[in-house]
Design a protein around this motif. Structure first.
Motif, PDB file in Angstrom:
ATOM      1  N   UNK A  44       0.812  -1.219   0.000  1.00  0.00           N
ATOM      2  CA  UNK A  44       0.000   0.000   0.000  1.00  0.00           C
ATOM      3  C   UNK A  44       0.843   1.266   0.000  1.00  0.00           C
ATOM      4  N   UNK A  45       2.071   1.198   0.460  1.00  0.00           N
ATOM      5  CA  UNK A  45       2.931   2.383   0.447  1.00  0.00           C
ATOM      6  C   UNK A  45       3.086   2.944  -0.960  1.00  0.00           C
ATOM      7  N   UNK A  46       3.007   2.074  -1.974  1.00  0.00           N
ATOM      8  CA  UNK A  46       3.201   2.484  -3.363  1.00  0.00           C
ATOM      9  C   UNK A  46       1.902   2.846  -4.075  1.00  0.00           C
ATOM     10  N   UNK A  47       0.767   2.561  -3.456  1.00  0.00           N
ATOM     11  CA  UNK A  47      -0.530   2.823  -4.080  1.00  0.00           C
ATOM     12  C   UNK A  47      -0.748   4.328  -4.179  1.00  0.00           C
ATOM     13  N   UNK A  48      -1.291   4.763  -5.293  1.00  0.00           N
ATOM     14  CA  UNK A  48      -1.556   6.192  -5.481  1.00  0.00           C
ATOM     15  C   UNK A  48      -3.000   6.535  -5.139  1.00  0.00           C
TER      16      UNK A  48
ATOM     17  N   UNK B 137       0.125   4.414   6.813  1.00  0.00           N
ATOM     18  CA  UNK B 137       0.120   4.840   5.411  1.00  0.00           C
ATOM     19  C   UNK B 137      -1.239   4.658   4.752  1.00  0.00           C
ATOM     20  N   UNK B 138      -2.071   3.773   5.285  1.00  0.00           N
ATOM     21  CA  UNK B 138      -3.323   3.451   4.593  1.00  0.00           C
ATOM     22  C   UNK B 138      -4.528   4.267   5.059  1.00  0.00           C
ATOM     23  N   UNK B 139      -4.287   5.447   5.630  1.00  0.00           N
ATOM     24  CA  UNK B 139      -5.375   6.336   6.043  1.00  0.00           C
ATOM     25  C   UNK B 139      -5.171   7.712   5.397  1.00  0.00           C
ATOM     26  N   UNK B 140      -5.403   7.811   4.085  1.00  0.00           N
ATOM     27  CA  UNK B 140      -5.032   9.023   3.351  1.00  0.00           C
ATOM     28  C   UNK B 140      -5.916  10.238   3.584  1.00  0.00           C
ATOM     29  N   UNK B 141      -7.033  10.110   4.298  1.00  0.00           N
ATOM     30  CA  UNK B 141      -7.927  11.251   4.466  1.00  0.00           C
ATOM     31  C   UNK B 141      -7.707  12.015   5.768  1.00  0.00           C
TER      32      UNK B 141
ATOM     33  N   UNK C 100     -10.994  17.023  11.418  1.00  0.00           N
ATOM     34  CA  UNK C 100      -9.602  17.043  10.937  1.00  0.00           C
ATOM     35  C   UNK C 100      -9.299  15.827  10.078  1.00  0.00           C
ATOM     36  N   UNK C 101     -10.316  15.339   9.383  1.00  0.00           N
ATOM     37  CA  UNK C 101     -10.086  14.218   8.486  1.00  0.00           C
ATOM     38  C   UNK C 101     -10.956  13.028   8.815  1.00  0.00           C
ATOM     39  N   UNK C 102     -10.744  11.986   8.059  1.00  0.00           N
ATOM     40  CA  UNK C 102     -11.524  10.759   8.158  1.00  0.00           C
ATOM     41  C   UNK C 102     -10.531   9.599   8.298  1.00  0.00           C
ATOM     42  N   UNK C 103     -10.693   8.745   9.322  1.00  0.00           N
ATOM     43  CA  UNK C 103      -9.729   7.664   9.535  1.00  0.00           C
ATOM     44  C   UNK C 103      -9.974   6.419   8.684  1.00  0.00           C
ATOM     45  N   UNK C 104     -10.759   6.529   7.611  1.00  0.00           N
ATOM     46  CA  UNK C 104     -11.050   5.364   6.769  1.00  0.00           C
ATOM     47  C   UNK C 104      -9.762   4.714   6.275  1.00  0.00           C
ATOM     48  N   UNK C 105      -9.708   3.368   6.382  1.00  0.00           N
ATOM     49  CA  UNK C 105      -8.547   2.598   5.925  1.00  0.00           C
ATOM     50  C   UNK C 105      -8.707   2.213   4.459  1.00  0.00           C
ATOM     51  N   UNK C 106      -7.571   2.106   3.789  1.00  0.00           N
ATOM     52  CA  UNK C 106      -7.544   1.563   2.433  1.00  0.00           C
ATOM     53  C   UNK C 106      -6.940   0.171   2.552  1.00  0.00           C
ATOM     54  N   UNK C 107      -7.798  -0.839   2.603  1.00  0.00           N
ATOM     55  CA  UNK C 107      -7.319  -2.214   2.718  1.00  0.00           C
ATOM     56  C   UNK C 107      -7.440  -2.994   1.418  1.00  0.00           C
ATOM     57  N   UNK C 108      -8.362  -2.562   0.548  1.00  0.00           N
ATOM     58  CA  UNK C 108      -8.605  -3.261  -0.712  1.00  0.00           C
ATOM     59  C   UNK C 108      -8.726  -2.247  -1.839  1.00  0.00           C
TER      60      UNK C 108
ATOM     61  N   UNK D  78     -11.836  -0.282  -1.422  1.00  0.00           N
ATOM     62  CA  UNK D  78     -11.764   0.822  -0.458  1.00  0.00           C
ATOM     63  C   UNK D  78     -11.227   2.080  -1.135  1.00  0.00           C
ATOM     64  N   UNK D  79     -10.206   1.908  -1.969  1.00  0.00           N
ATOM     65  CA  UNK D  79      -9.618   3.041  -2.678  1.00  0.00           C
ATOM     66  C   UNK D  79     -10.634   3.661  -3.622  1.00  0.00           C
ATOM     67  N   UNK D  80     -11.374   2.819  -4.340  1.00  0.00           N
ATOM     68  CA  UNK D  80     -12.419   3.301  -5.253  1.00  0.00           C
ATOM     69  C   UNK D  80     -13.494   4.076  -4.481  1.00  0.00           C
ATOM     70  N   UNK D  81     -13.853   3.563  -3.303  1.00  0.00           N
ATOM     71  CA  UNK D  81     -14.884   4.225  -2.491  1.00  0.00           C
ATOM     72  C   UNK D  81     -14.415   5.606  -2.041  1.00  0.00           C
TER      73      UNK D  81
END
Length: 191
Positions: free
Chosen positions: A21-25, A96-100, A171-179, A182-185
């Motif tokens: 996930x570190x490399x996911x854009x 790294x997987x909480x971009x918001x 101050x943001x949203x803690x949503x995880x990007x696990x799949x 999730x990124x599409x959502x």
């Protein structure tokens, strides 16, 4: 003023995602770069990033290699805490997987430390999530309790009296990007 370091945990292989996930854009930026920017813009200096599955350059950060990354987040947290420079009085740990999550959340944790908190946790809707600030005096115990795929959670549960919740709903949203879904959502929410 005592420096507060930033620590981004980005070593995982992303088994559910299908790639590290570190490399996911997301929004044109790799998650690792976005996480480093979150910590730096939030007032952390230096910023360290723990890598493992994808040892790649992350500008603006001190890279820490975790050779045991496959054992889970606990080993990455231990590797990162061990690398925090001695002059730092605390560290803000982010994933790294909480971009918001926005820099304001990090700034609030640092402010809580400056006001006397030794453990501060970002809270959303009253629930504790990430990022988390840990004062140096707790590093050894946090590392000792971090096993497998859990980081600071065992320490936080063992010492609720130390935890200062810091409201971060705005101050943001803690949503995880696990799949990839999730990124599409997340992209659909932004659009």
């Amino acid at each position: 003023m005592t420096p507060v370091a930033g620590l981004l945990l980005a070593a995982g292989g992303g088994s559910r995602f299908g790639a590290p996930k570190a490399l996911v854009e997301y929004a044109g930026e790799r998650l690792a770069d976005r996480g480093v920017r979150l910590l730096r813009d939030g007032g952390c200096d230096p910023v360290l990033v723990v890598l493992g599955a994808a040892p790649t350059g992350v500008p603006g950060a001190v890279e820490v290699h975790n050779p045991h990354w496959a054992t889970g987040m606990g080993s990455s947290l231990r590797a990162g805490l061990a690398a925090v420079p001695g002059e730092a009085g605390a560290v803000v740990v982010a994933l790294a997987d909480q971009p918001l999550i926005r820099p304001e959340a990090v700034r609030r944790l640092v402010a809580a430390f400056r006001a006397g908190a030794t453990v501060a946790v970002a809270a959303y809707g009253g629930a504790p999530r990430n990022p988390v600030l840990i004062a140096r005096e707790h590093f050894a115990e946090v590392g000792a309790l971090a096993e497998g795929d859990v980081g600071a959670r065992p320490f936080l549960r063992a010492h609720p009296e130390l935890v200062t919740p810091v409201p971060c709903d705005d101050a943001g949203d803690p949503a995880d990007v696990d799949t990839p879904g999730d990124l599409d959502a997340l992209g659909a929410r932004d659009g």
